[in-house]
Structure formats: C-alpha cells, structure tokens
Design a protein around this motif. Structure first.
Motif, PDB file in Angstrom:
ATOM      1  N   ARG A  98       2.523 -11.402  -8.736  1.00  0.00           N
ATOM      2  CA  ARG A  98       1.984 -10.056  -8.937  1.00  0.00           C
ATOM      3  C   ARG A  98       2.641  -9.071  -7.995  1.00  0.00           C
ATOM      4  NH1 ARG A  98      -3.571  -9.800  -7.239  1.00  0.00           N
ATOM      5  NH2 ARG A  98      -3.310 -11.919  -6.477  1.00  0.00           N
ATOM      6  N   GLU A  99       2.772  -9.494  -6.725  1.00  0.00           N
ATOM      7  CA  GLU A  99       3.317  -8.592  -5.724  1.00  0.00           C
ATOM      8  C   GLU A  99       4.802  -8.369  -5.944  1.00  0.00           C
ATOM      9  OE1 GLU A  99      -0.154  -9.318  -2.385  1.00  0.00           O
ATOM     10  OE2 GLU A  99       1.800 -10.234  -2.032  1.00  0.00           O
ATOM     11  N   ASP A 120       0.832  -1.205   0.000  1.00  0.00           N
ATOM     12  CA  ASP A 120       0.000   0.000   0.000  1.00  0.00           C
ATOM     13  C   ASP A 120       0.867   1.256   0.000  1.00  0.00           C
ATOM     14  OD1 ASP A 120      -2.331  -1.382  -0.109  1.00  0.00           O
ATOM     15  OD2 ASP A 120      -2.808  -1.215   2.017  1.00  0.00           O
ATOM     16  N   ALA A 127      -6.513  -6.139 -13.337  1.00  0.00           N
ATOM     17  CA  ALA A 127      -6.870  -5.882 -11.933  1.00  0.00           C
ATOM     18  C   ALA A 127      -8.189  -6.576 -11.600  1.00  0.00           C
ATOM     19  CB  ALA A 127      -6.962  -4.385 -11.669  1.00  0.00           C
ATOM     20  N   GLN A 128      -9.139  -6.521 -12.536  1.00  0.00           N
ATOM     21  CA  GLN A 128     -10.426  -7.185 -12.316  1.00  0.00           C
ATOM     22  C   GLN A 128     -10.252  -8.697 -12.250  1.00  0.00           C
ATOM     23  OE1 GLN A 128     -12.993  -5.589 -15.437  1.00  0.00           O
ATOM     24  NE2 GLN A 128     -13.982  -4.332 -13.892  1.00  0.00           N
ATOM     25  N   GLU A 143      -8.773 -13.553  -6.403  1.00  0.00           N
ATOM     26  CA  GLU A 143      -8.620 -13.415  -4.947  1.00  0.00           C
ATOM     27  C   GLU A 143      -9.897 -13.865  -4.243  1.00  0.00           C
ATOM     28  OE1 GLU A 143      -6.295 -12.270  -2.683  1.00  0.00           O
ATOM     29  OE2 GLU A 143      -4.717 -12.088  -4.190  1.00  0.00           O
ATOM     30  N   LEU A 144     -11.007 -13.453  -4.832  1.00  0.00           N
ATOM     31  CA  LEU A 144     -12.312 -13.778  -4.252  1.00  0.00           C
ATOM     32  C   LEU A 144     -12.530 -15.292  -4.271  1.00  0.00           C
ATOM     33  CD1 LEU A 144     -14.544 -12.059  -3.092  1.00  0.00           C
ATOM     34  CD2 LEU A 144     -15.450 -11.728  -5.395  1.00  0.00           C
ATOM     35  N   ARG A 145     -12.249 -15.904  -5.409  1.00  0.00           N
ATOM     36  CA  ARG A 145     -12.379 -17.365  -5.526  1.00  0.00           C
ATOM     37  C   ARG A 145     -11.516 -18.078  -4.486  1.00  0.00           C
ATOM     38  NH1 ARG A 145     -13.455 -20.577  -9.990  1.00  0.00           N
ATOM     39  NH2 ARG A 145     -11.522 -21.681  -9.549  1.00  0.00           N
ATOM     40  N   ALA A 199      -6.475  -2.502 -16.430  1.00  0.00           N
ATOM     41  CA  ALA A 199      -7.744  -2.479 -15.696  1.00  0.00           C
ATOM     42  C   ALA A 199      -8.374  -3.865 -15.697  1.00  0.00           C
ATOM     43  CB  ALA A 199      -8.692  -1.456 -16.313  1.00  0.00           C
ATOM     44  N   TRP A 234      -7.678 -10.335 -11.255  1.00  0.00           N
ATOM     45  CA  TRP A 234      -7.089 -10.736  -9.975  1.00  0.00           C
ATOM     46  C   TRP A 234      -8.037 -10.525  -8.806  1.00  0.00           C
ATOM     47  CZ3 TRP A 234      -3.885 -14.237 -10.517  1.00  0.00           C
ATOM     48  CH2 TRP A 234      -2.981 -14.240 -11.591  1.00  0.00           C
ATOM     49  N   PHE A 235      -8.916  -9.553  -8.920  1.00  0.00           N
ATOM     50  CA  PHE A 235      -9.968  -9.379  -7.918  1.00  0.00           C
ATOM     51  C   PHE A 235     -10.832 -10.648  -7.873  1.00  0.00           C
ATOM     52  CE2 PHE A 235     -14.549  -7.842  -7.798  1.00  0.00           C
ATOM     53  CZ  PHE A 235     -14.668  -7.915  -6.417  1.00  0.00           C
ATOM     54  N   HIS A 236     -11.277 -11.120  -9.040  1.00  0.00           N
ATOM     55  CA  HIS A 236     -12.105 -12.328  -9.074  1.00  0.00           C
ATOM     56  C   HIS A 236     -11.339 -13.544  -8.568  1.00  0.00           C
ATOM     57  CE1 HIS A 236     -15.592 -10.501 -10.925  1.00  0.00           C
ATOM     58  NE2 HIS A 236     -14.826  -9.944 -11.858  1.00  0.00           N
ATOM     59  N   ARG A 273      -0.312 -14.720  -6.682  1.00  0.00           N
ATOM     60  CA  ARG A 273      -0.295 -13.508  -5.874  1.00  0.00           C
ATOM     61  C   ARG A 273       1.141 -13.056  -5.599  1.00  0.00           C
ATOM     62  NH1 ARG A 273      -2.609 -13.552   0.033  1.00  0.00           N
ATOM     63  NH2 ARG A 273      -4.686 -13.175  -0.826  1.00  0.00           N
TER      64      ARG A 273
END
Lengths: 327, 327
Positions: A132-133, A41, A272-273, A279-281, A269, A275-277, A129
């Motif tokens: 990506r990080e 962050d 990012a979406q 992460e959620l999974r 963009a 990876w959001f999905h 992850r």
C-alpha cells in the motif's frame, strides 16, 4: 535521513529517491517506521493519484511479457508506469517474482517506467502495508499507472484487489474443462479477464477459452460498480502486441464510468476502511509478539503438547499472565 | 442442566445426550460455554480416543454416498461411527451440507452410527472450536471412528486436518488436465486420495485419474510421518461398494505405522499446540468485539472513509482510546 528532502525529490520524480523511500517503508526497524510515516504524511498532502491496476495470473500465463508489452504501450503514449509486485510466497522461499529485472528488459530501461521487485517479507500483514505504501509513494512520484502484480496464491489477490482500482486476471488458453482451475473468489474480483497467448498455434484455443470465461462471467452476480458488459473477457497476445490497446481502452472506459458514477470514490473509501480494520487486527495481535509474551506462550505450549493442560485452558492462562483483558 | 448427569449419559453412549452436548458446545451464550467447559473437562479424564478421519471433496464427487457406504461397512464390522461436518460456507448461506440426513438414509438409521449436521456458525474460529469439541464428545461417547467431512472451500481443510489423524481427499474421475483444479495445499495434507465413481462408464477415466494423482503424489516432498508408499491414490466405487475395504485396510495400516513410530502422538501434540495458538489469537482479537470497542471503531472508520484520517493513524487512535497496549 532528511525526510523533507526525500519528499521533495520524490515529488520531482527522482527514481533513486523513490527506490530509497520504498526500501524505507519495507524496513521493520522502529526508527525507519517513524520516518516512513513522516514521509507518507508529507506526500499525502499533495493528493496525487494514479490509476492502480492489480494483475494476477499463475506462473506460465506470460505475466512478465504482458507487463513489458502493456507497460511499453503506455509509456509510448506518454504515460509514466510503475510496476510493483506483491508476492507473499516469496516470503517463504526468500525469492522474488520480479527479482530478475531482465524478465522485463526493455521496460526496465524505459525512463518513464519504474520496476520494483518484491521484497522478502515475513508475513502477509507486512507485505500488505508495504505494498500500500509503495503504491502511495509511486503516486506521489507522479506515475500515471501503477501495476501491482501478484501470483495466484492464497490471500495475495485479496491484498492486491484492496489496493487496486481495477483488477486484471491474466490466463493462458486451455481446454474448456479447466475453468474450475480458477478459484471462484478470483473470478469474482476480476474486472477484466485477459486470455493471453492468442497467437500462433494457441489462437483458436484462446478464442474458446475467452468464450468460456465470457460465459462464466455472465453467470456471476451483477455488481453495482459495473457498467453494462463488465466484467468481460478479452483475448490478447503480449508477444505480438495484439489486443493490448483494446484492453487499455476498455480499462479506461470502465475507470471513467466508475468515477462518473461515484464508485471509484466509494471503493477507495471502502479500501481505506478495510486497511484500518486490518491495521487494527495486526496491532492487537502484536500483543502476542513481545519477548515476554513469547516466553509465556512457549512455556504454555510445552504444557499443551505434553497434555498437562488443554488448549482452551492454556489460552486463558496466557491471557491472564499477560494482563490482556478480553471482551 | 446437570452436567455430571449429562457426562454419565455420554459415557454410556446415549445418543440423545451426545446430541444435546454438541448443541451445548455450539452455543455462543456465556453460561453455556462455562457448562461446555465443565463437561469437556469431566469427559477428558476418561481419555477415550477414536480414529479421526478428515474427509474433503468438492460437491459432486459423491461424498454422501461414500460416507454412507464406508460408514455402513464399518458398522457391519462392529465399529461405531460418528459423522460430523465442518462447513464454514454454510456460515454465510445459513445452510448445512449434512442438513438433510436423508442423503445418508441407511447410515442415519444405523444404531451404531451418529450423524450430526453442520451448524450455522458465524465465524471460522467458532466453527473450529465447535468441531474440535464435537469430536471430543464423540470420542467420549465411545465412537471408534469419527469422520469429519468438509467441502473444499477456503480454510476449512486446515481446520479439518488440524483435528484429524488421517486426511482423505475424495475426487471424481476427470480428464488429466484437471489436476491443477486441486489446490496444492490440499494435496499436501492428503494421506490417501480416493478416486470415487470407479464404476460403469467412468471406470477407465477413474483409472487414468488415479494414475495421474499417484504420479502427482510422488512428486511431493516426502513427509516423515509416512511409511513407504504413502500418500497414495486408490480407486473406489461408493455406489457399488468397490474398493472400500481395501481403502479401510490402507488407512488402518497407515494409522498403525504412525502410532508405532510415535508420529500419531506427535501429531496430536502439535494439533493441541496449534489450537492453543488459535484460541489465543481469537481471544486477543475479541478485544475489538465489545460494544465500546465497536463504537469507537465504527466512528473512526467513518473518518477513514471520508479521508479525514489515514488508516494507519486511525488504528493508532483506536488502540489508544481502548487502552490497548501493543508490543
């Protein structure tokens, strides 16, 4: 660990701090995860961005030699280059494709290069992850180009293409028949195919292979994110430093065109979406990972194996016992 | 629908009832699902079992011709044969590899054969459950052999191998170089490789290909569920009915050995456990499929795309808003 201090060091391109930070994001410990999130962050505020280049190729195509030659060419131009590896196969073997830095001896000694071997990870979600990080950390440390290497196994190309701006597929010269050896899915995500080893005895074979793949690429559906002529196949010799600067010119042109036409922004963009999905999974599936859940699941699995209860019924029982309400 | 009556008809080998029941298990409607579960429970009590043979091969290797010739050979021996297709690729195209029954004209007219085209499904989870349940229905209807066909794409071989007792890989004759065209993962699940088209001009190429694959199979790690000599590669000509009875003998020998040594029982138990875990995964993931969840997720995905919130943070927010507690 003082995260603010680590952040400052990374921003001032301290390689040891970068290495420590990557180790931090690789850790599975909860306190490390919290620190990693804090660090990422802090660094994200600086919005530093590198050109992220994914690179895939099966063993034997000369990936290490290519990365070494290509990386040294970039550092000679004054660019700073980071090399990361995504290797879910090493998760099983415990090995590491970049474990032996001596494979890229000259590049690893270059002060403008940073090489990070792939870690031993236990699942692709974790690998993704971490990768990506690690890319984000390299960007924050001021690297201009981040090369993300993978071997052509399973889902690793998807992971790499979802963290890359450009995707390179490295091939060796071969008979024309072998085209089908490359999975269609990988062809479809490649921006540039490089036929390596275009030197010595293999030069004419490389030329044929390059022509074959040029033909195959023309048969693929046109993608909106490609200017005329892309995706394309080129010949290179990493061993003899041939064709590398042409390849780099092509990659830069492609990148510039995409930025100019909004495709770069759109792709980031979409990633990012994605990876959001993901992460959620992964988070939702982690409901099944607690010790309590594992106990219930293992017990039911025994009953399923013995035929006492069907797999569908057992799944229903497990959800009820774990108080998981499904849609 | 009277489920008890449908069950009775299936047990008395009524083909129309079997077809209706498969349509029922393919349905996504909640009331149909409840009926399907009731039906499968009724039928499971009879514990009828077929020899389940998975069959994979890329387009062009002659799968339809093989299934027709092999199926007719079995029905001539008095066996009843069902043919099902698992085709996740048709989920995307809406097509069906067995959609055109005329591809197996003679077999489809045989009263001892039942051919079911692959349905249009929307996800592999759905395809997998439908396929498992269709196999169970065919077993209840008294078929002796259930052939489960798939094309070599993505995860479909895994699905098929997890519902089969034996796994066949059908190949066409080719140059020796092409070995790598077959994914290692598929080689590793094959019990018998059949090199088809061992006829006419291709006969010597088939012989070479067969020898190449025999060599490749010997390099694979020995599996405990294999008697000496397995997995093996054989030549067949589906067009000229050559080698099919030898192949069938080999399959029967392998099956008999595995039953005798407990491997058949163990495999079915492991498969039941595999599907239990898969059902559980799919059910847990379905928490994200409700209209409410989709609304929240889509809203957060917008914020992720615009860069307002990171993918990791957005995933945390989604879980909190949906009251999903993770481990």
């Amino acid at each position: 660990m003082d995260i603010a201090e680590l952040s400052t060091k990374i921003l001032s391109s301290d390689r040891r701090a970068l290495a420590r930070a990557i180790t931090l994001v690789e850790s599975g410990r909860a306190d490390h995860r919290a620190q990693a999130t804090e660090l990422l962050d802090l660094l994200a505020q600086h919005k530093r961005q590198a050109l992220r280049i994914g690179l895939s190729g099966t063993p034997g195509v000369g990936k290490s030699t290519f990365i070494e030659s290509f990386g040294l060419m970039l550092t000679e131009q004054g660019l700073r280059v980071a090399v990361l590896a995504v290797d879910p196969s090493s998760a099983r073997s415990g090995g590491s494709i970049l474990g032996d830095k001596t494979r890229m001896e000259r590049l690893s000694r270059d002060p403008n290069a940073f090489i990070r071997p792939s870690p031993s990870q236990t699942n692709l979600g974790g690998v993704a992850r971490r990768s990506r990080e690690a890319v984000a950390l390299c960007e924050a440390a001021g690297y201009d180009v981040v090369l993300i290497e993978t071997v052509g196994v399973g889902q690793s190309e998807t992971v790499v293409s979802e963290i890359s701006d450009l995707f390179l597929l490295l091939l060796a010269p071969a008979g024309g028949d072998e085209l089908q050896g490359v999975k269609r899915g990988i062809m479809e995500i490649a921006d540039v195919i490089l036929v390596n080893k275009a030197d010595g005895e293999l030069k004419s074979a490389a030329s044929r292979t390059c022509a074959d793949y040029s033909g195959a690429l023309r048969l693929l559906r046109k993608r909106p994110q490609d200017p005329a002529g892309f995706p394309k196949a080129l010949m290179v010799s990493a061993l003899e430093d041939q064709g590398l600067s042409i390849a780099w010119d092509e990659l830069q042109q492609l990148d510039a065109w995409r930025r100019e036409h909004g495709h770069w922004q759109q792709r980031r963009a979409e990633q990012a979406q994605y990876w959001f999905h993901e992460e959620l999974r992964q988070a939702v599936l982690s409901q099944l990972n607690s010790a309590e859940a594992q106990g219930e699941i293992n017990q039911l699995a025994q009953q399923v194996a013995s035929g006492e209860v069907s797999s569908v019924k057992a799944a229903g029982l497990a959800l009820a016992r774990l108080n998981i309400t499904t849609g």
